[in-house]
Scaffold this active site. Structure first.
Site, PDB file in Angstrom:
ATOM      1  N   SER A 169     -21.617  40.172  -0.154  1.00  0.00           N
ATOM      2  CA  SER A 169     -20.580  39.524  -0.942  1.00  0.00           C
ATOM      3  C   SER A 169     -20.625  39.983  -2.400  1.00  0.00           C
ATOM      4  CB  SER A 169     -20.722  38.008  -0.809  1.00  0.00           C
ATOM      5  OG  SER A 169     -19.624  37.373  -1.372  1.00  0.00           O
ATOM      6  N   HIS A 374     -18.018  34.499   6.572  1.00  0.00           N
ATOM      7  CA  HIS A 374     -18.599  35.133   5.393  1.00  0.00           C
ATOM      8  C   HIS A 374     -20.086  34.839   5.228  1.00  0.00           C
ATOM      9  CE1 HIS A 374     -17.944  37.148   1.514  1.00  0.00           C
ATOM     10  NE2 HIS A 374     -18.760  36.267   0.980  1.00  0.00           N
TER      11      HIS A 374
END
Length: 399
Positions: A169, A374
């Site tokens: 990320s 995610h």
């Protein structure tokens, strides 16, 4: 990317009292990254690295394992966490799941960065961390200063010429920033393995991010009026709240996943519910407000560029009314992208856009589970079979 919002652990606690939870779970919720590694028999070191602008970063190292003792000459890999996170993301799920243990067992010398402002990097040579000047940074400074300084230190310490980079990320965002601003580091990175790669965020599906971007100017004004420059890491009360509310058997355990799901994408089948108190014990780990605002600016502008300080400050800082764009053509190191269909923050469409602008993409791997979100890149029950086996094979190929 434990991003954009502090996890809400103050659920309904009336009548719960102290949790009946397995001792290991409670202990792991309170232990820091080094304590977790040592508890499970892995060597752990902390190195304090001073950045060029005076921040003191706590960088963690696992140089070996019970099956692969520390030795000179091992291939070096640097793991960089997402926003509001820390090195614990790669540790807290334990030896059967987390990436650091897998890589150490496989013979790698594993280093884990901690970005300025999180619980392990919350000091400065001269600035007080309760003042605005301490928190005057976004992920631009993490990528342009912190990561290069950490790489220089690691290579000097190990005697290696190059290392391999793994980011999740925001740990990928800062990689693009570093290479854009300092293309020299292409010579210091053998290969870059980017999990849930985040640059463009045109098509984010996260309600939190969409809201923050829609009301960006109001949010900035409110933060300034409140004097809120940062998001604090979990404290002892938060950790105990996570143990009470998120433990097995707690009436509201499933509510502990709602914040993550609304931000990262829903995937209940990959949640290790037993480990929820440990996850909440280590996350959030702290970040500056400007880091979150910078992502929101990217959503609004549809441009991957430096922090927008407003026309007047932009002229002073950049010599132009708008911030400079990041130059992705400078990312020349072998680049491997790992993404998923149900990632609400690094959506497949945005990853494809990013890939089209990178000059040296060697691989794009789509995780073979439609629901993979995610945060599953670091916390999923089956992350090893779905992702890490592939990642390890790639790291070995480029070592």
């Amino acid at each position: 990317m434990r991003e954009f919002v502090t996890v809400a652990l103050l659920l309904v606690t009336v009548g719960l009292g102290y949790a009946q939870v397995h001792p290991d779970i409670a202990e792991d919720a309170y232990l820091d990254s080094l304590g977790l590694l040592r508890k499970y028999g892995y060597p752990a070191e902390e190195h304090i690295i001073e950045t060029d602008d005076g921040y003191l970063l706590g960088v963690h190292r696992c140089p070996g394992s019970p099956v692969s003792p520390p030795a000179t000459g091992k291939p070096v890999v640097l793991l960089q966490h997402g926003m509001l996170s820390s090195s614990a993301d790669y540790i807290l799920m334990g030896p059967q799941t987390s990436l650091v243990y897998m890589l150490a067992d496989a013979g790698f010398d594993v280093w884990m960065g901690n970005s300025r402002g999180n619980r392990y990097s919350n000091r400065h040579r001269s600035r007080n961390n309760q003042t605005q000047v301490f928190w005057d940074f976004s992920w631009h400074e993490v990528g342009s200063i912190d990561v290069p300084n950490v790489i220089d230190y690691i290579l000097a310490r190990t005697g290696q010429q190059r290392l391999q980079y793994v980011g999740h990320s925001q740990g990928t965002t800062v990689f693009w920033v570093m290479m854009s601003q300092h293309p020299y580091y292409n010579q210091r990175v053998k290969s870059a393995h980017l999990l849930a790669p985040a640059a463009y965020m045109h098509r984010t599906r996260s309600p939190y991010v969409i809201f923050l971007a829609a009301y960006l100017h109001t949010t900035e004004l409110m933060l300034q009026m409140m004097g809120t420059y940062y998001f604090a890491p979990t404290d002892e009360m938060d950790i105990q709240g996570g143990i009470n509310n998120c433990r097995d058997g707690a009436p509201f355990q499933q509510m502990c996943t709602i914040t993550t799901f609304l931000m990262a994408g829903f995937n209940s089948q990959e949640v290790n519910y037993t480990m929820l108190p440990v996850m909440h014990g280590h996350s959030p780990a702290g970040a500056s407000s400007m880091q979150m605002i910078h992502h929101a600016q990217t959503v609004r502008s549809h441009i991957f560029r430096q922090y927008d300080h407003g026309p007047t400050q932009n002229m002073i800082r950049y010599g132009s009314l708008t911030p400079p764009n990041y130059n992705l053509n400078n990312v020349q190191a072998p680049t491997l992208l790992y993404h998923s269909t149900n990632d609400w923050l690094a959506t497949p469409e945005d990853v494809l856009l990013l890939a089209s602008q990178l000059p040296n993409v060697h691989k794009r791997y789509l995780v073979p589970m439609h629901e993979f979100n995610h945060m599953d890149f670091v916390w999923a029950i089956n992350v090893r079979s779905l992702l890490y086996n592939e990642l390890l094979a790639d790291l070995r190929a480029y070592a």
